[in-house]
Motif scaffolding. Structure first.
Motif, PDB file in Angstrom:
ATOM      1  N   LYS A  35     -19.926  61.126 -25.426  1.00 57.64           N
ATOM      2  CA  LYS A  35     -18.993  61.751 -26.368  1.00 57.64           C
ATOM      3  C   LYS A  35     -18.034  62.690 -25.645  1.00 57.64           C
ATOM      4  O   LYS A  35     -16.843  62.790 -26.006  1.00 57.64           O
ATOM      5  CB  LYS A  35     -19.777  62.500 -27.436  1.00 57.64           C
ATOM      6  N   LEU A  36     -18.527  63.372 -24.601  1.00 58.57           N
ATOM      7  CA  LEU A  36     -17.675  64.270 -23.825  1.00 58.57           C
ATOM      8  C   LEU A  36     -16.723  63.522 -22.901  1.00 58.57           C
ATOM      9  O   LEU A  36     -15.817  64.130 -22.328  1.00 58.57           O
ATOM     10  CB  LEU A  36     -18.548  65.206 -22.978  1.00 58.57           C
ATOM     11  N   GLY A  37     -16.927  62.212 -22.732  1.00 56.84           N
ATOM     12  CA  GLY A  37     -16.110  61.427 -21.812  1.00 56.84           C
ATOM     13  C   GLY A  37     -16.614  61.464 -20.390  1.00 56.84           C
ATOM     14  O   GLY A  37     -15.948  60.968 -19.478  1.00 56.84           O
ATOM     15  N   ALA A  38     -17.815  62.029 -20.183  1.00 58.06           N
ATOM     16  CA  ALA A  38     -18.365  62.141 -18.833  1.00 58.06           C
ATOM     17  C   ALA A  38     -18.959  60.828 -18.338  1.00 58.06           C
ATOM     18  O   ALA A  38     -19.123  60.643 -17.129  1.00 58.06           O
ATOM     19  CB  ALA A  38     -19.424  63.234 -18.792  1.00 58.06           C
ATOM     20  N   VAL A  39     -19.301  59.925 -19.253  1.00 53.52           N
ATOM     21  CA  VAL A  39     -19.815  58.601 -18.890  1.00 53.52           C
ATOM     22  C   VAL A  39     -18.916  57.572 -19.566  1.00 53.52           C
ATOM     23  O   VAL A  39     -18.802  57.560 -20.797  1.00 53.52           O
ATOM     24  CB  VAL A  39     -21.280  58.424 -19.340  1.00 53.52           C
ATOM     25  N   PRO A  40     -18.255  56.723 -18.801  1.00 52.59           N
ATOM     26  CA  PRO A  40     -17.289  55.788 -19.396  1.00 52.59           C
ATOM     27  C   PRO A  40     -17.955  54.708 -20.235  1.00 52.59           C
ATOM     28  O   PRO A  40     -19.134  54.387 -20.048  1.00 52.59           O
ATOM     29  CB  PRO A  40     -16.593  55.181 -18.175  1.00 52.59           C
ATOM     30  N   GLY A  41     -17.179  54.160 -21.170  1.00 53.28           N
ATOM     31  CA  GLY A  41     -17.638  53.022 -21.959  1.00 53.28           C
ATOM     32  C   GLY A  41     -18.430  53.372 -23.191  1.00 53.28           C
ATOM     33  O   GLY A  41     -19.014  52.490 -23.829  1.00 53.28           O
ATOM     34  N   TRP A  42     -18.487  54.652 -23.540  1.00 55.33           N
ATOM     35  CA  TRP A  42     -19.273  55.086 -24.703  1.00 55.33           C
ATOM     36  C   TRP A  42     -18.897  54.267 -25.938  1.00 55.33           C
ATOM     37  O   TRP A  42     -17.710  54.158 -26.276  1.00 55.33           O
ATOM     38  CB  TRP A  42     -19.023  56.567 -24.957  1.00 55.33           C
TER      39      TRP A  42
END
Length: 351
Positions: free
Chosen positions: A282-289
């Motif tokens: 959700k924070l954008g720290a891990v791509p492809g959410w």
């Protein structure tokens, strides 16, 4: 007033399952067993053990995979039962019929499992920043519904690889955010808190046994985001919701009283955990959410509260206490406040 000068000794205790290294305070009195969490050891309880009131005997084991206890493989397909069975074996070796438990983080999961399997041995539980009854990672609502059928996003593959490598190499630096010292000071507690025995605590973190059999464990690849699912051995898999679920604690009859203490600013066990793939996505720290509907942050605190509220409706007793301006380790950060909650609980349940 507790005696802060009580002596802590270390001893190897052979049990029917493995040889346990434990910190001990006193030989007499009602037993209090302190159970540490992930990537730590009994050292995290040393300062608190020194404040135990007279009339209580303190026992803090290094759990398997941590500290100086015999490093036998963790069979994650049993959830937390390797650990809870180890605790039972330790009690038997010390001829303890019952004890009050003080359990931190993942340690709370171990003691909740022990309470389900052997409720008569548990006189009361203080759960501090407890692992959700639905495990760590991979679930999306207060009822512990899995995000994916294979529980992707939980297990051994979720540990940061740089942190794991630095643990293995006993790195004491502050080079990166994933250096163990920085993780300990930035996530185990709320900055800018620094414990006066920081080096001893870092020794404890670095004494984690790193392997596929212990920490973090093995993993399997997944076609579901974020691409990893639980393996079968090791600590992080033992916490995975594929194998670990103590939500039936809610239906336990004549179960132990529970004192739940947590920090308002916990970065590890919360509804917005910085160690949860749902929140990191959700924070954008891990791509492809894949989005909030498919993979929201795990509501860890809400999950625990839901189980405890059902426990209360079924006749159990619990109390939730939130310490403000406090992170994942209230007993380290707010020792006096923690002790003021712990001591009357011990005195009430020493029977």
């Amino acid at each position: 007033m507790a005696d802060s000068s009580r002596k802590v000794e270390k001893r190897d205790i052979p049990t029917a399952r493995l040889v346990v290294r434990a910190r001990l305070v006193g030989e007499e009195g009602f037993p209090v067993i302190f159970v540490h969490g992930n990537c730590s050891s009994s050292a995290f309880f040393e300062s608190l053990m020194k404040t135990l009131p007279e009339g209580f005997r303190g026992i803090a084991p290094d759990m398997r995979g941590y500290g100086e206890t015999e490093p036998k493989t963790i069979d994650a397909t049993r959830g937390m039962r390797d650990f809870s069975d180890d605790l039972l074996a330790l009690m038997d070796a010390l001829s303890l019929k019952r004890a009050v438990f003080v359990a931190h983080s993942a340690g709370a999961g171990m003691v909740m499992q022990l309470s389900l399997d052997h409720p008569g041995r548990v006189a009361g539980i203080v759960v501090e920043a407890p692992l959700s009854p639905y495990g760590f990672g991979g679930t999306k609502d207060a009822d512990g519904t899995p995000c994916w059928a294979d529980f992707a996003g939980s297990g051994g593959g979720t540990a940061n690889p740089d942190f794991v490598q630095r643990l293995k190499s006993k790195d004491r630096s502050t080079e990166t955010p994933t250096s163990p010292r920085n993780v300990m000071n930035g996530c185990y507690v709320k900055p800018p808190f620094r414990h006066p025995d920081e080096e001893m605590l870092l020794d404890s973190v670095l004494n984690t046994h790193v392997s596929d059999e212990l920490y973090p464990g093995n993993f399997t690849k997944s076609d579901n985001w974020p691409g990893v699912a639980p393996g079968t051995t090791g600590m992080n898999n033992a916490m995975a919701p594929r194998y670990y679920n103590t939500s039936s604690f809610a239906a336990l009859k004549n179960g132990p009283d529970v004192l739940w203490i947590r920090g308002a600013d916990d970065a590890i066990v919360s509804d917005t955990s910085l160690f949860d793939f749902g929140f990191l996505g959700k924070l954008g720290a891990v791509p492809g959410w894949p989005g909030e509907e498919k993979y929201p942050p795990q509501p860890m605190v809400s999950q625990m509260r839901g189980v405890m509220e059902r426990y209360a409706k079924n006749g159990g007793r619990f109390r939730e206490v939130v310490l403000h301006d406090t992170g994942h380790s209230p007993h380290l950060e707010k020792t006096q406040e923690f002790e003021a909650l712990l001591t009357p609980f011990l005195r009430e349940h020493a029977r």
